[in-house]
Design an enzyme around this catalytic site. Structure first.
Site, PDB file in Angstrom:
ATOM      1  CG  LEU A 165       2.531  -1.748  -2.259  1.00 21.71           C
ATOM      2  CD1 LEU A 165       1.779  -2.188  -3.494  1.00 21.71           C
ATOM      3  CD2 LEU A 165       1.595  -1.394  -1.132  1.00 21.71           C
ATOM      4  CG  ASP A 166       3.910   1.248  -4.315  1.00 23.60           C
ATOM      5  OD1 ASP A 166       3.519   0.743  -5.364  1.00 23.60           O
ATOM      6  OD2 ASP A 166       3.161   1.829  -3.505  1.00 23.60           O
TER       7      ASP A 166
END
Lengths: 299, 299, 299, 299
Positions: free
Chosen positions: C243-244
């Site tokens: 994530l990210d």
């Protein structure tokens, strides 16, 4: 102090013989501006610049910075301060009253990397950073020559985590001896103890070599490189007891690209650190910063 | 007006039911802030944000912007204005008193290139530009569809330099009919006559597609390309009778390089024009701009 | 597709009838440039622009982007690709060969906040983002009207974490049906599964509304506000399963101050998100980005 | 030269023992890249970084910068140069061949304001500006101390427009004596004659204290103040015989506001001048700049 800077200081003091500043934080309520401006008017003070801000219409906090001209301020200052104490009590104000003529006394702490120190000294020598740089303290010898060449006292206090208390005692003694108003950590790579920090609330400005809260802690450029960021940054903030978590004063960034290795990031970053720290220090010296919880209001 | 923007306006008006603004310019002298704040306090108005500036300590000009909350402002507004007229006379003030609840009425002028118009409409639709966009006037038909889709009246008034007077008479009639407070020239490529300009002092905002005073006049991107500049810019300013010489409100730039031909410069430039114009218009709508000679103070 | 954009596409294709691009990554060794340029020369291709970079002199990685003109490229393209396969094998190259004439097919995913989608559509309508926007997929209905008005197919696929697999199956089917080259997550607020991501390596571009790695995860503006930062940012990156954490393509920031509440940060942030995402998408469409580990080289 | 910078130079030369650069401009035609890369490959040179650009597909100009590693470059360099002369003739190339190991010799010209000189010296002392700063020439004495402290020869040659020829003869003699490759006008406030300029084509870099072409000529900050601009800038360019009209290398700006008087603009401007000049000088030293008519290509 060389003759050029002496000259600059003299001119500054002539220009600011009658210049005062008032910084106030308090719970918001109607009538504060009216009361303060009435107070200044009653002392023949003319408001030159003022900025005011309230956090929200009802039940918030009120902040104001006023710069004024007041004939014979040197004679009146202490009487005005005394009188203002009454008003301050009434409105539960935290406040400071500054006669701009009196330069703030600054101590700079530095380790081996000198770029932030040099930028501060440069701005000071150019007459662009109006302060009394009273002393430089370092845990290394690198800065001695440049500092002593400018006739600024230099103190070498070796430091490491085992002798932290003893080191800070020496430092605090010097700060007291020189009656210091502001401590600038110009890439001073030692952690300060809660004792030291508590003794100097909102009086220690640090420069962190990243865009906080990214890369809190050690080796931010290495970590920025590894993450492949396209911008690197620097952050100046007041020091509190939470590492890199104090109220942020100023931040800025510079663009980097895939060709820049860690060394190049550090070089680019130094430029950002220099300008971010100098801006923060100048704003503090010009009484532009109010601390509100973990944030700053910069007027 | 679609339902989303109706909703946004309603919320804005609820939020600003009691919000007022006071903008004042006058010759500097002691006691102005005190008098104004006393006046506001006497009407139970609480100052939320204020910015003040004087051009120099002695014999200069004084400028202030005050935003305040005042219970039942709608009922009190006209009485306050009336009372303030007396104060204003005493201090030779130019001033304006705004009840934020009442949206300013805006006319947008546009030619064939729609990017600035579209940005304004976009910000308006998002609820980020709080104004009553009352009508759009164009010398071309390109903008009709997008404007009418938003239920904004669109007037096509063909224009060229031979019929300038006649065209402006039609425009002025519309401006009067719609009771317009602000005219935005969103890349309207016609020159306005002194008659038109004089009728709307400090009420016409233009966007010029260069970093003024570089490239005054026509074809700035071509000339920027030929000069080999490394940055291109845009400038928003109030319109006076000197072409591209009115008081500058805002400027910004974007970086370009040797690979960018004139077309590319125009594309990059459009982005700068859009943001510079919108910032200027918002500041005007928020009563942040004071004109002083050929300059602006933006609070 | 409206007539203006049709026109723009036609002009673009005329201009780029013979324009090709070659993107290559491989282990570095002497002779690569020589071999590639010899290959192009032997096909009468003239190099218009090239950028090359090696991670370090010895034993590093080699990256090159070449844009060239080649007479009758449409006829030669497949033969050239075939021939280049041999060279590529010899040097262990990852590579792509693009005939610029053929627009890339793009799918845009969006949720309720439309600003990034609208910016992409705007740039597309202005002829500044040359792609075939083949479809828009959303878990909400907000975007339907604006998308369908432009004659772009819109698919509403409600989504939540309980039906993620089923949702992605529908999405993947559509992507296959439309033969999609690039997926743009224009503030699509759903997490994608490893299955979906693996099916589209370096083909999904996301916009994260913070200056990564600061404020990874949810509610970055709220957290930026609470931390009292002086700059807010946005980051576009390829999506990986962390994530990210995918390779960053572009970042930018905007200055904020103490007066900006969370809502204002979001508004300011939207402007940054829009421009950062569009830049990243354009660079991808122009074959300017090479992925190297968790970083990007942007030529 | 102090020991730190000696050390830095030594490390730089070790790192760049086999590093070469080739800069080429010529009429565009197919086969140039192929020929050059074949040439380099035949000498066992490995291309590390290259950038190429053509002004347009047909009949335009071709520009390339190549950085390469070549074993035993010191032994091979002159033979390679000789061989390349043949290729250059064939393609009508203007070209330069650099062995990075050999530092460029730089002369700095300065008047009374030292900030640009100091920034150059600072970068040089930090090992960030790799050049042999061979001498400093000034028409005033202000810079002597700082220059001589660094063991750089300082020449005081008083100048005014009546003795221009005589002054320049002395300067040219010194430039010849020190075998100078680059002249940096670090706020040298004298106009150079066509004789001097012609003797040093594309070898003189000036810093102008405005965002050219705005405020060409004298007193740009005063004029910027009077115009009420919101940004001030600086421009570095090669010197030609048209005042402030030479090919622009780099520009940058800084934001100012209504509170900044002329003195403040100058202070803010100094920061911009410093960084813009240093960037231009570094790019020149790294052979990144090609001049094309009145423009620069910066790779």
């Amino acid at each position: 102090m060389n003759s050029y800077i002496k000259d600059q200081v003299e001119q500054f003091q002539v220009r600011n013989k009658n210049r005062g500043r008032l910084l106030v934080s308090c719970p918001d309520q109607p009538g504060i501006v009216s009361t303060i401006s009435q107070f200044l008017f009653s002392h023949q003070a003319n408001i030159i610049e003022s900025s005011q801000y309230s956090t929200n219409p009802e039940g918030g906090s009120f902040f104001i910075r006023i710069e004024f001209e007041c004939p014979n301020l040197d004679e009146k200052a202490s009487k005005m301060e005394q009188e203002f104490t009454g008003i301050a009590g009434e409105f539960s104000m935290e406040w400071s009253f500054t006669h701009v003529y009196n330069l703030k006394k600054v101590a700079i702490f530095v380790s081996k990397e000198l770029h932030c120190l040099l930028e501060l000294l440069w701005e000071w020598q150019s007459g662009d950073l109006m302060a009394d740089i009273a002393l430089v303290i370092s845990n290394h010898e690198e800065a001695r020559e440049v500092v002593e060449n400018l006739n600024i006292p230099f103190y070498h206090i070796p430091a490491n985590k085992d002798i932290r208390q003893e080191v800070e005692e020496k430092q605090l003694k010097l700060l007291k001896e020189y009656d210091i108003d502001l401590i600038v950590l110009a890439r001073y790579m030692q952690i300060l103890t809660p004792t030291f920090v508590s003794a100097n609330p909102n009086k220690i400005i640090n420069i962190h070599h990243s865009f906080l809260p990214a890369f809190i802690g050690a080796r931010p450029y290495e970590r920025a490189y590894n993450r492949g960021v396209k911008l690197i940054g620097a952050t100046s903030h007041y020091v509190t007891n939470d590492l890199d978590e104090g109220p942020i004063i100023e931040q800025d960034i510079s663009r980097v690209d895939h060709r820049d290795n860690v060394d190049k990031l550090k070089k680019i970053g130094r430029g950002v650190e220099r300008s971010v720290l100098v801006r923060a220090v100048k704003w503090h010296l010009e009484d532009r910063i109010l601390v509100h919880g973990n944030k700053t209001i910069v007027f």
